[in-house]
Design an enzyme around this catalytic site. Structure first.
Site, PDB file in Angstrom:
ATOM      1  CG  ASP A   5     -36.812  -1.926 -33.587  1.00  0.00           C
ATOM      2  OD1 ASP A   5     -37.280  -1.829 -32.273  1.00  0.00           O
ATOM      3  OD2 ASP A   5     -37.428  -1.188 -34.423  1.00  0.00           O
ATOM      4  CG  LEU A  22     -44.964  -5.074 -36.290  1.00  0.00           C
ATOM      5  CD1 LEU A  22     -44.233  -6.288 -36.274  1.00  0.00           C
ATOM      6  CD2 LEU A  22     -46.161  -5.128 -35.370  1.00  0.00           C
ATOM      7  CE  LYS A  23     -37.709  -0.549 -37.805  1.00  0.00           C
ATOM      8  NZ  LYS A  23     -36.924   0.044 -36.696  1.00  0.00           N
ATOM      9  CB  ALA A  24     -46.056   3.012 -37.170  1.00  0.00           C
TER      10      ALA A  24
END
Length: 521
Positions: free
Chosen positions: A37, A108-110
């Site tokens: 990211d 959000l990463k999850a």
């Protein structure tokens, strides 16, 4: 995002994440894609973060499937299982995603990680995710800048929370090595690694406060010695934020969350399935990190200006000497020693229930007995060597004695002159000042207010100046606002006073005519 064969640069532009065509061009002809990211997004902007992290992951998946990419490896984070409230001790991959994420980026990463793992073995694409813990090292734009900003904001003076909070850390080169290991395993078509996530650490859990101290101490900052409870630190940050909503406390808040509870992880799955082991030790990583951030060290910040050190307003007010260094906690050990000594004297003279003269006599007697007993003791007692007191330190120089006598004589002369002035009975102004002062002292002493006043003054002296130095702009702004409001209120009051009242005072009459308050002399 990195693509292998050919290699494309890191995608750090927001528009790239929204452009599917860019991803198609980036992964065309690649056999493996390493997806990371962007670190240049604002955590407070949900729309941008969602588009970059979640929508970006979807676009990468679609592009890889369209271009028949064989392997997709996502650089996730251990934060996806951390809710900032519950400790993680030797956690493994069986931990579920945190029900309530500690921050928006972790949530959000999850989501992005779940999408990438769900896409495993669809259209020939094998995927896996790596979850490095507290990544640090050269080029770090997240963790290390937060530490440095905290150190420069003087929060590093305090040991916040428990000292024994354990955490794992991962040097950046070990993260890159883990990606290479994962790619090698996926290339061998080993099904035990595809569709799974693995924690990546340096295999060396360490106290979080110790890690911070070793890194920042190597950059020239003093090791913290003052303990501050976590709740108190959070309350202070909340109050500072309420006083100035534009102040960025994100870095300090992040460090507080990381230092609040244990975060250690078991990397046996990464060892077993992708063959990962760290290639750079924690100590080597710390040394390399310190060297790479030498431009942010405390010494380098003034290296180019050896003759100029900016002093705060309160430091100038206190005289830039030993008093300023003590009250502003420049040397924590010395300040604590002075503070404890003053507390002992305060208790001895004011809280023991004795008369002041009696307390002074007992204190002097105790000092005399101690000095005599210490002088009688042999130089060695039970293998302990007792240092001898230097008699030169107890001597009073002729200059000091002369200055003391001169000051005493000057004071006596002023008192004598004041008594003579009062005896003439002509200076009423001086009489009222002396009488008022003596009456004020009499009221304080008779009502035992002096004990409380000295205690409050002692506490404020060691806290008020430090707080003002930290919040100088906010305090000055509040004071200026209060002064402006008081002036307007005074102007409004004078304007609405009847002429019969203002006629008794030329000053008030002048203020009413001009519409602006003047100082009363």
């Amino acid at each position: 995002m990195f693509a292998k064969t050919p290699l494309f640069p890191y995608v750090n532009s927001f528009r790239h994440y929204l452009c599917v065509g860019f991803f198609l061009a980036a992964v065309r002809g690649a056999s493996v894609v390493f997806y990371l990211d962007s670190t240049e997004i604002t955590p407070n902007d949900f729309y941008t973060c969602y588009k970059v992290i979640v929508e970006g992951a979807k676009n990468v998946i679609n592009a890889c499937r369209d271009q028949k990419v064989q392997h997709l490896i996502y650089n996730s984070s251990a934060d996806v299982v951390f809710d900032t409230r519950h400790e993680i001790n030797d956690g493994d991959e069986s931990l579920p995603y945190a029900g309530k994420q500690g921050n928006m980026l972790a949530d959000l990463k999850a989501q992005a990680e779940a999408f990438i793992l769900f896409a495993n073995d669809i259209d020939g694409l094998l995927t896996c995710a790596l979850r490095p813990v507290n990544v640090f090292g050269p080029g770090d734009t997240d963790f290390m800048p937060s530490l440095i900003q905290m150190a420069k904001s003087r929060w590093f003076k305090f040991i916040i929370g428990r000292e024994n909070v354990m955490s794992d850390f991962t040097f950046v080169e070990n993260v890159a090595h883990a990606h290479i290991c994962a790619e090698s395993v996926l290339s061998s078509r080993t099904v035990s690694a595809s569709g799974k996530a693995f924690f990546i650490t340096n295999f060396e859990p360490i106290s979080f406060s110790e890690f911070l101290s070793r890194v920042l101490e190597g950059m020239g900052y003093n090791r913290p010695t003052i303990k501050l409870p976590l709740r108190v630190a959070r309350y202070i940050i909340l109050q500072v934020k309420s006083m100035n909503s534009s102040m960025d406390c994100g870095s300090v808040h992040k460090i507080l969350e990381l230092s609040s509870c244990n975060r250690t992880f078991n990397c046996s799955a990464a060892q077993r399935h992708i063959g990962y082991s760290p290639i750079v030790s924690l100590e080597e990583g710390i040394v390399s990190t310190i060297q790479s951030h030498s431009h942010s060290s405390k010494s380098s910040s003034v290296a180019g200006y050896p003759d100029f050190i900016e002093q705060s307003k309160v430091e100038k007010l206190l005289g830039n000497g030993i008093v300023a260094n003590i009250l502003l906690w420049r040397d924590e050990k010395k300040t604590c020693a002075y503070f404890v000594s003053l507390l002992v004297l305060y208790y001895w003279f004011f809280l023991c229930g004795r008369m002041f003269i009696s307390s002074a006599a007992k204190l002097l007697l105790s000092i005399v007995v101690f000095l005599f007993a210490y002088g009688v003791l042999p130089s060695r007692v039970f293998s302990f060597v007792l240092p001898r007191l230097s008699l030169s330190g107890l001597e009073i120089s002729e200059v000091c004695a002369s200055d003391a006598i001169s000051s005493l004589a000057y004071t006596c002369s002023n008192v004598s002159s004041l008594i003579q002035t009062l005896a003439k009975g002509e200076d009423w102004h001086t009489f009222f000042k002396v009488a008022g002062l003596l009456y004020f002292v009499k009221v304080i002493v008779s009502n035992s207010l002096i004990t409380d006043a000295i205690g409050v003054a002692l506490a404020l002296a060691f806290t008020m100046f430090l707080v003002y130095e930290q919040l100088q702009d906010e305090v000055d702004g509040t004071a200026a606002l209060a002064l402006s409001i008081s002036r307007k209120a005074f102007r409004l009051l004078i304007k609405n006073l009847p002429p019969a009242v203002t006629s008794f005072s030329p000053v008030l009459q002048m203020s009413q005519d001009s519409g602006s308050p003047t100082s009363l002399r």
